[in-house]
Write a protein that holds these residues in place. Structure first.
Motif, PDB file in Angstrom:
ATOM      1  N   ASP A  38      35.931  38.750  53.939  1.00 59.44           N
ATOM      2  CA  ASP A  38      37.387  38.160  53.937  1.00 59.44           C
ATOM      3  C   ASP A  38      38.198  39.201  54.547  1.00 59.44           C
ATOM      4  OD1 ASP A  38      36.367  39.972  52.103  1.00 59.44           O
ATOM      5  OD2 ASP A  38      38.025  39.694  50.522  1.00 59.44           O
ATOM      6  N   HIS A  39      37.932  40.185  55.242  1.00 62.33           N
ATOM      7  CA  HIS A  39      38.595  41.008  55.980  1.00 62.33           C
ATOM      8  C   HIS A  39      38.362  40.871  57.486  1.00 62.33           C
ATOM      9  CE1 HIS A  39      39.944  43.131  52.157  1.00 62.33           C
ATOM     10  NE2 HIS A  39      39.165  42.522  51.717  1.00 62.33           N
ATOM     11  N   ASP A  59      40.136  47.041  49.671  1.00 62.19           N
ATOM     12  CA  ASP A  59      39.687  46.670  48.247  1.00 62.19           C
ATOM     13  C   ASP A  59      39.428  47.847  47.668  1.00 62.19           C
ATOM     14  OD1 ASP A  59      39.944  43.929  49.308  1.00 62.19           O
ATOM     15  OD2 ASP A  59      37.783  43.576  49.360  1.00 62.19           O
ATOM     16  N   HIS A  94      44.415  41.948  47.887  1.00 64.98           N
ATOM     17  CA  HIS A  94      44.265  40.721  47.022  1.00 64.98           C
ATOM     18  C   HIS A  94      45.308  40.733  45.786  1.00 64.98           C
ATOM     19  CE1 HIS A  94      40.769  39.668  49.219  1.00 64.98           C
ATOM     20  NE2 HIS A  94      40.131  40.951  49.070  1.00 64.98           N
ATOM     21  N   HIS A 108      37.334  47.609  55.724  1.00 69.40           N
ATOM     22  CA  HIS A 108      35.949  47.437  55.589  1.00 69.40           C
ATOM     23  C   HIS A 108      35.314  46.147  56.048  1.00 69.40           C
ATOM     24  CE1 HIS A 108      37.325  45.446  52.017  1.00 69.40           C
ATOM     25  NE2 HIS A 108      36.344  44.874  51.930  1.00 69.40           N
TER      26      HIS A 108
HETATM   27 ZN    ZN Z   1      38.476  41.652  50.024  1.00 72.36          ZN
END
Ligand code: ZN
Length: 506
Positions: free
Chosen positions: A302-303, A393, A442, A298
């Protein structure tokens, strides 16, 4: 009547601006008592300027400005400088101060021309002084752009130096080409999140309520950010997600634009030189330039941050995420022309109504799992001994598979329903195929830190390794997806004062 309407017209935007500013300050962790006192002063200023009589007959607008306006102005400046200011604001601040001086000069000049006496001369003199100051500030603003940029470049160069050292450190792996499919977990730093956002979805962390709680509840934890390197004998080196980039972690305020900077925390990400994506790849025996394809679960930053290092790669992502989910477009600056949107036309896959057999050989299947973002997808990769399912996520950790007990914060409404549907499809996939192992982005439990990391050290877990991971899953979760005793997460506050808490499993 018109006068009252006019005042309300001024009051509403003033209160809205003040509220946004107070929310920003709270996001930046300014203590509540300080914010309360400052908020009261702001209300006093607005009320005093609009209805000076309300505060007493001797209160005039001029007095309100002196006794409330000046402290509010100084307080605002101090708060801005402590929690928002970044050196890249300097040219803009100088330009603003210059513009204010010039405006003052024009006003003084116009008023001075109306009078021929001493006061007129004084006003003309003041206009000249202000005009001069305005021009000097404007020039300084222009001159400051260069040094500010140079300072940022120097800071990034220092980072480059540390990264080079980390790359050369002993213990790097030699690349093996024996025709096996390999997968390497890559720990790209940590992200700081509120505990409730990560684990509190069932305790009211949903929709607007969840966002409001992030303002008040500062129980924070650090969780890892993982991307995965796939080395495939037929399709080459590829990545699932890219983690964050160096600038996001070390030059946060410089990297993000003003709005994003106001709404995020400076220490949102942490990364040591050895955790940089480029260093990880080099130490595993790969060059970042070799990566042919990135499967982006996505668009969240943070990706997607590491895309800055992959201008040559084809970036495969769901079109819905590109259209509706991009928050920080600059992470995509260098790959905008390399995006590839799957059609999801390979038919149903188990309980998933649509899928994309990306290479057409069954080696890698993209599964739509919207909810966390409009176009979230999971990636299923066939190994020689089983399969791995990259979760993105959709579920943060192994314990999140117990959707009736542990849930992340959700957007609410239809998105929450989609998110739950996706989680159920994943549960069904795992139940129906004991050869599938979930890999998370995560996971902050022993599953990731001990088991996944050691099982995939060489990239090839083997049938025994995969079986071991599934066996661990059974010690955490029942076949009905309930947590077994000893695995329910709980927040443990830091021993003293502010700081990060920990997660305990009971
Ligand atoms: Zn994430």
């Amino acid at each position: 009547m018109l006068k009252i309407l006019g005042k309300i017209g001024l009051l509403v935007p003033a209160l809205a601006t003040a509220t946004v500013w107070l929310v920003v300050l709270r996001l930046k962790n300014v203590p509540v008592p300080l914010l309360g006192a400052y908020g009261l002063l702001l209300i006093g200023l607005v009320a005093g300027l609009l209805w000076p009589g309300v505060l007493g007959r001797r209160v005039t607008r001029r007095r309100v400005l002196t006794f409330v306006g000046v402290p509010v102005g100084l307080g605002t400046l101090a708060l801005y400088l402590t929690v928002v200011y970044h050196v890249k604001d300097l040219p803009m601040l100088l330009a603003l101060a210059g513009a204010a001086c010039l405006a003052g000069a024009v006003s003084a000049l116009l008023r001075g021309r109306r009078r021929a006496d001493d006061q007129g001369t004084r006003r003309t003199r003041r206009a000249l002084l202000l005009g001069g100051a305005g021009l000097v500030l404007g020039m300084l603003s222009g001159l400051s752009i260069g040094p500010v940029e140079r300072q940022r470049r120097e800071m990034l160069a220092r980072g480059e130096h540390e990264r080079q050292a980390a790359m050369r450190a002993p213990g790097a792996r030699r690349r093996i080409t024996d025709g096996a499919v390999r997968v390497f977990p890559i720990h790209i730093g940590d992200t700081i999140v509120t505990y409730g956002q990560f684990y509190g979805g069932l305790d009211g962390w949903e929709g607007l309520n969840g966002y409001l709680r992030t303002l008040v509840d500062k129980a924070q934890i650090a969780v890892p950010v993982y991307a995965y390197l796939i080395d495939h004998p037929r399709h080459g080196p590829m990545l699932v997600d890219t983690g964050v980039n160096w600038e996001q972690a070390h030059d946060h305020d410089g990297y993000y634009d003003m709005t994003s900077r106001l709404l995020t925390e400076r220490d949102e990400y942490r990364m040591s030189p050895g955790q940089d994506l480029r260093v990880h790849l080099a130490r595993l025996g790969y060059d970042v330039k070799e990566i042919t394809t990135v499967f982006l679960t996505h668009v969240h930053d943070d990706h997607a941050g590491g895309l800055r290092y992959l201008p040559q790669a084809t970036v495969v992502m769901d079109r819905r995420d590109w259209k509706h989910g991009v928050l920080y477009p600059y992470s995509f600056d260098l790959v905008k022309d390399n995006l590839s949107f799957p059609a999801f036309d390979s038919g149903a896959f188990g309980t998933f109504p649509a899928s994309q057999d990306y290479f057409g050989d069954g080696s890698l299947v993209l599964l739509p799992t919207p909810g966390h973002s409009p176009g979230h997808m999971c990636v299923l990769l066939r190994l020689d001994t089983g399969s791995v399912l990259f979760m993105g996520d959709t579920l943060y950790t192994l314990s999140h598979l117990a959707t009736g007990q542990v849930r992340q914060m959700t957007i609410g409404g239809a998105d929450t329903i989609r998110q739950l549907e996706a989680a159920q499809r994943i549960q069904q996939l795992l139940s129906s195929d004991p050869g599938v192992v979930p890999l998370f982005a995560h996971d902050n439990t022993r599953y990731q830190f001990d088991l996944v990391t050691s099982t995939f050290t060489d990239g090839t877990p083997g049938a025994a390794g995969l079986w071991e991971l599934r066996r661990h899953m059974q010690t955490v979760l029942t076949p009905e997806w309930r947590l077994r005793p000893g695995h329910t997460p709980r927040f443990v506050a830091p021993a003293s004062g502010p700081g990060l808490g920990k997660v305990e499993f009971r």
